[in-house]
Design a protein around this motif. Structure first.
Motif, mmCIF file in Angstrom:
data_model
loop_
_atom_site.group_PDB
_atom_site.id
_atom_site.type_symbol
_atom_site.label_atom_id
_atom_site.label_comp_id
_atom_site.label_asym_id
_atom_site.label_seq_id
_atom_site.Cartn_x
_atom_site.Cartn_y
_atom_site.Cartn_z
ATOM 1 N N ALA A 39 -9.207 -36.757 17.290
ATOM 2 C CA ALA A 39 -8.441 -37.600 16.359
ATOM 3 C C ALA A 39 -9.100 -38.969 16.228
ATOM 4 N N VAL A 40 -9.581 -39.486 17.349
ATOM 5 C CA VAL A 40 -10.283 -40.780 17.325
ATOM 6 C C VAL A 40 -11.570 -40.644 16.512
ATOM 7 N N ALA A 41 -12.329 -39.588 16.789
ATOM 8 C CA ALA A 41 -13.614 -39.394 16.104
ATOM 9 C C ALA A 41 -13.437 -39.270 14.595
ATOM 10 N N ALA B 264 -12.608 -40.478 30.311
ATOM 11 C CA ALA B 264 -14.014 -40.215 30.632
ATOM 12 C C ALA B 264 -14.879 -40.164 29.381
ATOM 13 N N PHE B 265 -14.275 -39.771 28.266
ATOM 14 C CA PHE B 265 -15.060 -39.603 27.025
ATOM 15 C C PHE B 265 -14.750 -40.667 25.968
ATOM 16 N N ARG B 266 -13.657 -41.368 26.122
ATOM 17 C CA ARG B 266 -13.206 -42.275 25.059
ATOM 18 C C ARG B 266 -14.255 -43.320 24.689
ATOM 19 N N GLY B 267 -14.931 -43.859 25.681
ATOM 20 C CA GLY B 267 -15.938 -44.893 25.423
ATOM 21 C C GLY B 267 -17.137 -44.378 24.625
ATOM 22 N N LYS B 268 -17.384 -43.077 24.733
ATOM 23 C CA LYS B 268 -18.542 -42.497 24.025
ATOM 24 C C LYS B 268 -18.196 -42.089 22.595
ATOM 25 N N VAL B 269 -16.905 -41.940 22.341
ATOM 26 C CA VAL B 269 -16.481 -41.559 20.987
ATOM 27 C C VAL B 269 -16.106 -42.842 20.248
ATOM 28 N N ASP C 63 -23.162 -35.941 20.402
ATOM 29 C CA ASP C 63 -23.578 -35.600 21.773
ATOM 30 C C ASP C 63 -22.382 -35.654 22.727
ATOM 31 N N ALA C 64 -21.586 -36.688 22.577
ATOM 32 C CA ALA C 64 -20.422 -36.848 23.466
ATOM 33 C C ALA C 64 -19.419 -35.714 23.260
ATOM 34 N N LEU C 65 -19.202 -35.363 22.003
ATOM 35 C CA LEU C 65 -18.252 -34.281 21.718
ATOM 36 C C LEU C 65 -18.795 -32.944 22.217
ATOM 37 N N ARG C 66 -20.103 -32.782 22.124
ATOM 38 C CA ARG C 66 -20.708 -31.535 22.645
ATOM 39 C C ARG C 66 -20.545 -31.479 24.165
#
Lengths: 267, 166
Positions: free
Chosen positions: B34-36, B83-88, B98-101
């Protein structure tokens, strides 16, 4: 106008049927009794199939047989020499995926051996007979104008079939570790299918399900839905028939008539 | 002769705890997509795909909740989300893909580990059907980002451990 009434017809019919029954029941003088009495000529003794158990070994041997189906199909496809020009990249993909299937077959047969079974080292005979041989026949038909494209279409269908097979055996394997091993390979087959789907329908437009507006048929989708399907896989191949259609096959995951039972061997 | 285990077996109490964790992990993925999808880095066509993947994770979370029953939290796993929020974030489309993968591969590894421990086949069958699709998500993200086939096929992500994140 009819010459006989309905009542008469029923009466005659009844008499005729009764005569046939009596003739069938009666012994004929001088004729030796035979268990083949109802047949014309001599019928050989029927041989029933061995009583086979569907266990983890059989399910894994079946999975190995599908791996060999894929290996043999990729080998045949590469041997056709159709991966040229715009399909050169598809040839490289085919070699990579074939090598992956070799690794999968080795891994699955390793599990079979560990369980005390005999490795299965050839394509599933039943699936070869009903799906792969007819499909390759259609692809190599001289009238087929799109052999390279059809090879990719068939490979995509086989990868989906493999992915579905591994997914479907999860509920049948008794050992949880084997379920995990099966899905470790199954998710790789799903990735193979995704790669080939992108080859057939590339880019963002090919990722999610869509419909061809001209034909009303679904396009190939890299990700067909939220859950891995367990449905027949339609594949359309070969030359255009006189009525304008092309031949379609429906690939289904192995069932009781196509499992690699202990008594099934590679010819 | 019949195929074995024609009737799936329901989840045990221990299964429900694991499936509950998977439910929360899926909802974390839903929120990350949703953020992406809201990021300006993506055009309308890309957003459509991201929303589609968002919907897949939502559906997976809901199906898992259905097996867990009344004990399903239906709340995202914050440890996964954080863990992933900062990369998205940002405008580097390739970095976000890459982050989503990595997220998808992490979920695939996590679900694979669950298939290896779930007792009931209802749970393992559902998780297997979910991870099969998420492997496709990962492959699609690799290819759309111009990565190699090897990148699309490779998953080196470690599985999430329920006890380590809750």
């Amino acid at each position: 106008m009819n010459r006989y009434s309905r009542r008469q017809m029923l009466r005659f019919g009844g008499v005729g049927a009764a005569g046939l029954v009596l003739a069938a029941c009666g012994k004929q003088a001088g004729v030796e009794e035979s268990k083949n009495i109802t047949a014309v000529g001599v019928v050989p003794e029927s041989e029933g199939l061995p009583n086979a158990e569907v266990n983890d070994i059989v399910l894994l041997r079946t999975a190995a047989s599908l791996e060999y189906n894929a290996i043999e199909t990729y080998e045949a496809a590469i041997g056709l020499g159709v991966f040229t020009g715009s399909f050169a990249a598809a040839g490289d993909i085919a070699k990579r995926l074939r090598d992956d299937h070799r690794g999968h077959a080795e891994a699955i047969n390793g599990l079979v051996t560990k369980l005390g079974g005999k490795p299965f080292t050839c394509g599933n005979p039943r699936l070869s007979e009903i799906y792969i041989s007819p499909a390759l026949g259609l692809i190599t038909d001289k009238a087929n104008e799109t052999p390279a494209l059809d090879v990719v279409v068939l490979a995509h269908a086989l990868e989906n079939l493999a992915a579905q097979t591994y997914q479907s055996v999860v509920t049948m394997l008794s050992d949880k570790a084997l379920r995990q091993a099966a899905m470790t390979i199954g998710q790789e087959e799903a990735r193979h299918a995704a790669i080939l789907a992108q080859a057939l329908n590339p880019g963002l437009a090919g990722v999610l399900p869509s419909v061809d507006e001209a034909t009303g048929k679904p396009n190939v989708a890299t990700v067909p839905g939220a859950f891995g399907p367990l449905t027949p896989i339609p594949v359309t191949l070969g030359p255009v028939n006189p009525d304008g259609s092309r031949t379609s096959l429906n690939l289904e995951t192995p069932s009781l008539n196509s499992l690699a039972y202990d008594y099934v061997t590679c010819a | 002769m019949t195929l074995p285990a024609a009737t799936p077996t329901p989840p045990t109490a221990a299964d429900r705890a694991l499936l509950g964790f998977a439910n929360s992990a899926e909802l974390a993925a839903r929120d990350l997509y949703a953020v992406a999808a809201e990021l300006s880095a993506f055009n309308a066509e890309e957003q459509t795909m991201l929303v589609g993947f968002h919907d897949h994770h939502l559906a997976a979370g809901q199906a898992l909740a259905g097996l867990v029953g009344k004990d399903a939290s239906n709340v995202r796993e914050d440890a996964v989300y954080n863990a992933f929020r900062g990369k998205v974030a940002g405008t580097d489309k390739s970095a976000i893909f890459d982050a989503l993968r990595e997220l998808e591969n992490t979920l695939v590894s996590t679900h694979l580990s669950l298939v290896g421990v779930l007792e009931g086949t209802e749970g393992s069958a559902l998780v297997a059907s979910i991870l099969s699709i998420q492997a496709r998500h990962a492959a699609a993200l690799a290819l759309l980002d111009g990565r190699t086939i090897t990148d699309a096929l490779t998953n080196e992500a470690a599985p999430l451990a329920p006890e380590a994140t809750s």
